[in-house]
Design an enzyme around this catalytic site. Sequence first.
Site, PDB file in Angstrom:
ATOM      1  N   ASN A   1      55.370  38.017  -8.319  1.00 23.24           N
ATOM      2  CA  ASN A   1      55.484  38.910  -7.174  1.00 23.24           C
ATOM      3  C   ASN A   1      56.759  39.720  -7.269  1.00 23.24           C
ATOM      4  OD1 ASN A   1      57.539  37.087  -5.847  1.00 23.24           O
ATOM      5  ND2 ASN A   1      55.736  35.757  -5.695  1.00 23.24           N
TER       6      ASN A   1
ATOM      7  N   GLY B   1      48.206  36.582  -3.263  1.00 20.49           N
ATOM      8  CA  GLY B   1      46.935  36.277  -3.908  1.00 20.49           C
ATOM      9  C   GLY B   1      45.951  37.426  -4.031  1.00 20.49           C
TER      10      GLY B   1
ATOM     11  N   SER C   1      53.394  37.919   0.333  1.00 22.51           N
ATOM     12  CA  SER C   1      53.562  36.881  -0.685  1.00 22.51           C
ATOM     13  C   SER C   1      54.114  35.610  -0.064  1.00 22.51           C
ATOM     14  CB  SER C   1      54.540  37.375  -1.752  1.00 22.51           C
ATOM     15  OG  SER C   1      55.003  36.291  -2.521  1.00 22.51           O
TER      16      SER C   1
ATOM     17  N   ASP D   1      56.107  33.742  -1.224  1.00 22.36           N
ATOM     18  CA  ASP D   1      57.515  33.577  -1.574  1.00 22.36           C
ATOM     19  C   ASP D   1      58.440  34.498  -0.777  1.00 22.36           C
ATOM     20  OD1 ASP D   1      57.234  31.530  -3.487  1.00 22.36           O
ATOM     21  OD2 ASP D   1      56.586  32.969  -5.004  1.00 22.36           O
TER      22      ASP D   1
ATOM     23  N   HIS E   1      59.686  37.965  -9.347  1.00 21.67           N
ATOM     24  CA  HIS E   1      59.487  36.553  -9.659  1.00 21.67           C
ATOM     25  C   HIS E   1      58.298  36.459 -10.612  1.00 21.67           C
ATOM     26  CE1 HIS E   1      58.839  32.326  -9.392  1.00 21.67           C
ATOM     27  NE2 HIS E   1      57.821  32.383  -8.562  1.00 21.67           N
TER      28      HIS E   1
ATOM     29  N   ASP F   1      74.113  41.516 -24.177  1.00 20.21           N
ATOM     30  CA  ASP F   1      73.954  42.895 -23.699  1.00 20.21           C
ATOM     31  C   ASP F   1      73.507  42.956 -22.252  1.00 20.21           C
ATOM     32  OD1 ASP F   1      74.743  44.308 -25.951  1.00 20.21           O
ATOM     33  OD2 ASP F   1      72.724  44.488 -26.777  1.00 20.21           O
TER      34      ASP F   1
ATOM     35  N   HIS G   1      60.536  25.031 -11.776  1.00 21.79           N
ATOM     36  CA  HIS G   1      59.693  26.070 -11.207  1.00 21.79           C
ATOM     37  C   HIS G   1      59.591  27.242 -12.191  1.00 21.79           C
ATOM     38  CE1 HIS G   1      58.793  28.638  -7.335  1.00 21.79           C
ATOM     39  NE2 HIS G   1      58.035  28.973  -8.348  1.00 21.79           N
TER      40      HIS G   1
END
Lengths: 246, 246, 246, 246
Positions: free
Chosen positions: A29, A53, A81, A83, A102, A127, A178
Amino acid sequence: MLLESLRREVLYANQEIARRGLAPHTFGNSSGIDRLGIDGSGTQPLVVIKPSGVDYASMTPADLVVTDLAGNIVEGSLRPSSDLDTHTLLYREFPAIGGIVHTHSEFATAWAQACRPIPCLGTTHADYFHGPVPVTEPLTAEEVAEAYVRNTGSVIVRRFRRDQLDPVAIPGVLVAGHAPFAWGRSPAEAVEHADLLEFIARLAWRSILLHAPENGIPNYVSEHHYQRKHGPRATYGQPKDPSDLP
Amino acid sequence: MLLESLRREVLYANQEIARRGLAPHTFGNSSGIDRLGIDGSGTQPLVVIKPSGVDYASMTPADLVVTDLAGNIVEGSLRPSSDLDTHTLLYREFPAIGGIVHTHSEFATAWAQACRPIPCLGTTHADYFHGPVPVTEPLTAEEVAEAYVRNTGSVIVRRFRRDQLDPVAIPGVLVAGHAPFAWGRSPAEAVEHADLLEFIARLAWRSILLHAPENGIPNYVSEHHYQRKHGPRATYGQPKDPSDLP
Amino acid sequence: MLLESLRREVLYANQEIARRGLAPHTFGNSSGIDRLGIDGSGTQPLVVIKPSGVDYASMTPADLVVTDLAGNIVEGSLRPSSDLDTHTLLYREFPAIGGIVHTHSEFATAWAQACRPIPCLGTTHADYFHGPVPVTEPLTAEEVAEAYVRNTGSVIVRRFRRDQLDPVAIPGVLVAGHAPFAWGRSPAEAVEHADLLEFIARLAWRSILLHAPENGIPNYVSEHHYQRKHGPRATYGQPKDPSDLP
Amino acid sequence: MLLESLRREVLYANQEIARRGLAPHTFGNSSGIDRLGIDGSGTQPLVVIKPSGVDYASMTPADLVVTDLAGNIVEGSLRPSSDLDTHTLLYREFPAIGGIVHTHSEFATAWAQACRPIPCLGTTHADYFHGPVPVTEPLTAEEVAEAYVRNTGSVIVRRFRRDQLDPVAIPGVLVAGHAPFAWGRSPAEAVEHADLLEFIARLAWRSILLHAPENGIPNYVSEHHYQRKHGPRATYGQPKDPSDLP
């Protein structure tokens, strides 16, 4: 419709997650923030985030959800979302960032599942990330029970505070057990960082299996590389018009 | 032609096996079940399964084979998949499932060949499998000699019974020294689970090579993740119409 | 032009090497044999082999080279593959084979470079190779100096003789410090076996890194699998017309 | 516009870096040299190099930058690759090379990050690199501070001098903690060598994880392979017209 331009940017970042293979199914997401808000005063910043979803292929700008920094829906008929509370907490705590992505990208997730930071083993890493990619502590049982998603943001912020890490110089993190979160000044930069994080994770994974030295390259090399891309006297790329946004 | 709709679903699942790269050549197979049967009474459930050794590219719904739960052919001129007896045994023993997919997908097969269960190392796993992906015992010489294919189903069922595992919460298994089987409420869900199982297997493989802790993430995290997708108060995805099929 | 049909088969096998990603650049090569020869008497079998260092994309049947079993050119203006003498020696020593494919496919070559046979760790392997994929001894300095290419064939034959291996049941080999050779009744079957050998090598590589038991699956399982595909009472695939060529 | 033909060659090599997946984003770079210079006298050789941080997709020959061997821009409005000083130093010290390609290709970079040379484990390697692929020492803090990019060239040259390695027989190197450089008689050959180096690195990585013997194949085998491709009596490929350039 509010924030049409930001909606398109967030949608683009979401589609890039799929195009670059950073998350199968609908795992990833992205979001972006307008810190000035509708009235330009900065009193009510607005977040645009993907709905939960929904297939990337069929998503349109109108499907995205607009919320305030507390996560209240300001515009949108779909559920945001799941999250969302991680995103809003990161926007509250990291004022310099403008976009978050994410993913469950394969190699970054492997490091996250192994609960190991990614050491800086080479200049490709140096970098873009100023030091190792940090890994959070696991959430406690209390944090999970209380507010799992928000506390996923809390463990990220706690990790950065513990070692006084700068989220601009280290534009991503691994959440233990996770997956990664990455961010940037815009949604487009966030997805670019998510992609680079995956590339760095892949290189480091292959190197560690060859028993690369875990303390990584000397600090004077990584410092040089980071500064040549991001320091005040950057020598990489074409000179920027001084009127460019920072 | 019997069960045209289910034939199309099973054919689709078979083609997805190839499209998602889950089995080279003609290794994989899929099936679906109509538990009510033609007369809707439930006295003679019917299974639709792919034929043996036929190319995915040229397969049509008419090539699929219809059998009863004892494996007797009800309709079809081609020989059914040589794994038919595994499928029918699983349908008899796991009444909640409606589709089965067998693949030789690369990483899940590696775990099966190593005779190791896949530990739950992260939330990607926890979202779909409620605990480790189990691995069967090997078949005994007697079981191989007596009825190899049917007894492949027997060792799966025995593994689930031994630890009272729920095939709805754990929609797949590794057959030791062989390869994975996955299932779901429909053939489409079965192939989705086969694909997720491969992704989980790949993430876990990469994590274990980084010496991830084999006991995996804390139970309170995996429980939370599983419940947020599958529990009675699921918060993931868009709200379902209450009239949707379970 | 001699042997037009066999030329097309060998060209097809060569193109498949590239299409299946079994060898980068022009590393691979394939050949086929007409054991009866032009006059059908069997006194002068003819080999068709790809030319050396020519791009797959631009190759035509007319570019292929026809030789006798001693490697003398019978037809063709281009230089034959530099591996010709390995092919002709294998055709002389293994009378049951009709096509040979040599690749530098990634995982089979890794096993060859590690000088390790590929153990039979699962049924995917057992379906096609009747036992481990053998690895040769290295050539001695004398063998290299005398006739490197021909002696590459010699170490293969010596390996099969040492343990009385059957080249029909074990349709491929790893040459230590070099790469795999595979064969079959035809060039098309040879490239199929080269591809399966690579898949088996990849599965075994991933399994061994998970510490799979190196002695592999029980013999009663591998025997069952091999026989169900290749034995007199094969149950896999559709029944063959009894008039089919063996 | 100066050196149109060489510009096209360098652009082609750059695009090949992307097409062959040897560097994500704009990490890679390529250059070529015209050793005779504009007046054909050889007193002022000219280097053509890609500009810094420009997308491969939109690059045209006119975007490339022409410099002298000291790195002074002779033609071009864009800033040259930030690695220019490495390229010019290599051209000054290795007079036999005509093109250079720098990538961050995945497996070669893993070896570079592990600070390990790639042992010659098989004939694929021996066909192109006459011995192990060397790895440099790390730059010292002083070298980084003084002239990082030029001294990246210095550590490469120092590594070749230390063991009297021949840059024609060993057309590439790993810079410790950084990534590979490859070269050849032309930009096209340089990118071919960069690609082969990556393939060799991948094979070796997979072999070492199977515990391949680190001392590699016997010298009499690698010598034979190298000579059959590159020696005075090469037997690989089609015979060259004696009037071909060397």
